[in-house]
Write an enzyme that holds these catalytic residues in place. Structure first.
Site, PDB file in Angstrom:
ATOM      1  N   HIS A  76       0.826  -1.196   0.000  1.00 26.22           N
ATOM      2  CA  HIS A  76       0.000   0.000   0.000  1.00 26.22           C
ATOM      3  C   HIS A  76       0.865   1.253   0.000  1.00 26.22           C
ATOM      4  CE1 HIS A  76       0.895  -0.572   4.313  1.00 26.22           C
ATOM      5  NE2 HIS A  76       0.910   0.762   4.340  1.00 26.22           N
ATOM      6  N   HIS A 100       5.345   6.106  -1.596  1.00 23.73           N
ATOM      7  CA  HIS A 100       6.024   4.879  -1.993  1.00 23.73           C
ATOM      8  C   HIS A 100       5.261   3.672  -1.470  1.00 23.73           C
ATOM      9  CE1 HIS A 100       7.382   5.562   2.129  1.00 23.73           C
ATOM     10  NE2 HIS A 100       7.569   4.244   2.191  1.00 23.73           N
TER      11      HIS A 100
END
Length: 215
Positions: free
Chosen positions: A71, A159
């Site tokens: 995620h 990220h």
């Protein structure tokens, strides 16, 4: 209404039960750890490059563990009191007025937590797509402010972390190894761009999960 789940949410900070991981903040009964994120689908190509990078790192970082839940975070981890759960979820749903969007990963980055007890390897979102993630963060921040909770970092690096280890990566990897990994990834995406799509925001509150489709 949620009595059983509230009791289940109480855990003890025992590092031996969590691969040596230590909580960033102490668990308090009645407070639920909460954060918002965009799920990343592990496509065959994405899984391939992540596996390759982990293999390259293993000689230097022997105890590298994959991240199961891929995620991209768009909030800090904050704590909510039990009676705030439903109002917060509704507020977040109302605040999210961001359309669905596509994005690419453009670099490999290494991160460590504030306590330097854990390090992560992640794929960073392209700078162009970061603007769209910032729009989502602004919506989440508005909701957090309404509940007097801390907003996201001022200059976030969006990220997806896909592996982690105990300790500080700066003490585990030399600059040459870091650059070799980054160069390998850059060459890979020249031939095979890593494109993904954000179509919903998810919010985990304790052991409850909420999903909100992007408009």
């Amino acid at each position: 209404m949620f009595k059983d789940k509230e009791e289940d949410a109480t855990t003890h900070s025992n590092p031996t039960l969590h691969d040596g991981r230590v909580r960033s903040f102490q668990h308090v009964r009645g407070n639920w750890a909460t954060f918002a994120f965009i799920q990343v689908e592990p496509t065959e190509v994405l899984q391939h490059i992540m596996d390759e990078l982990i293999t390259m790192l293993l000689p230097s970082v022997g105890d590298l563990k994959p991240v199961d839940d891929l995620h991209i975070s768009i909030s800090r981890t904050v704590t909510l009191q039990f009676h705030w759960i439903e109002p917060f979820a509704q507020s977040l749903k109302d605040a999210l007025i961001v359309p669905a969007f596509s994005y690419e990963f453009e670099d490999v980055e290494f991160y460590s937590n504030d306590e330097k007890t854990r390090s992560f390897i992640g794929l960073r979102v392209s700078r162009h797509a970061s603007d769209q993630f910032k729009c989502a963060v602004q919506c989440v921040d508005k909701c957090l402010q309404d509940f007097s909770l801390p907003i996201y970092y001022k200059n976030p690096s969006f990220h997806v972390s896909f592996a982690w280890c105990l300790g500080d990566y700066q003490q585990l990897l030399d600059s040459t190894s870091l650059q070799q990994i980054k160069d390998y990834f850059k060459k890979f995406i020249q031939d095979t761009p890593l494109v993904a799509r954000a179509s919903e925001v998810q919010c985990k509150i304790g052991n409850k999960m909420f999903s909100f489709g992007l408009r």
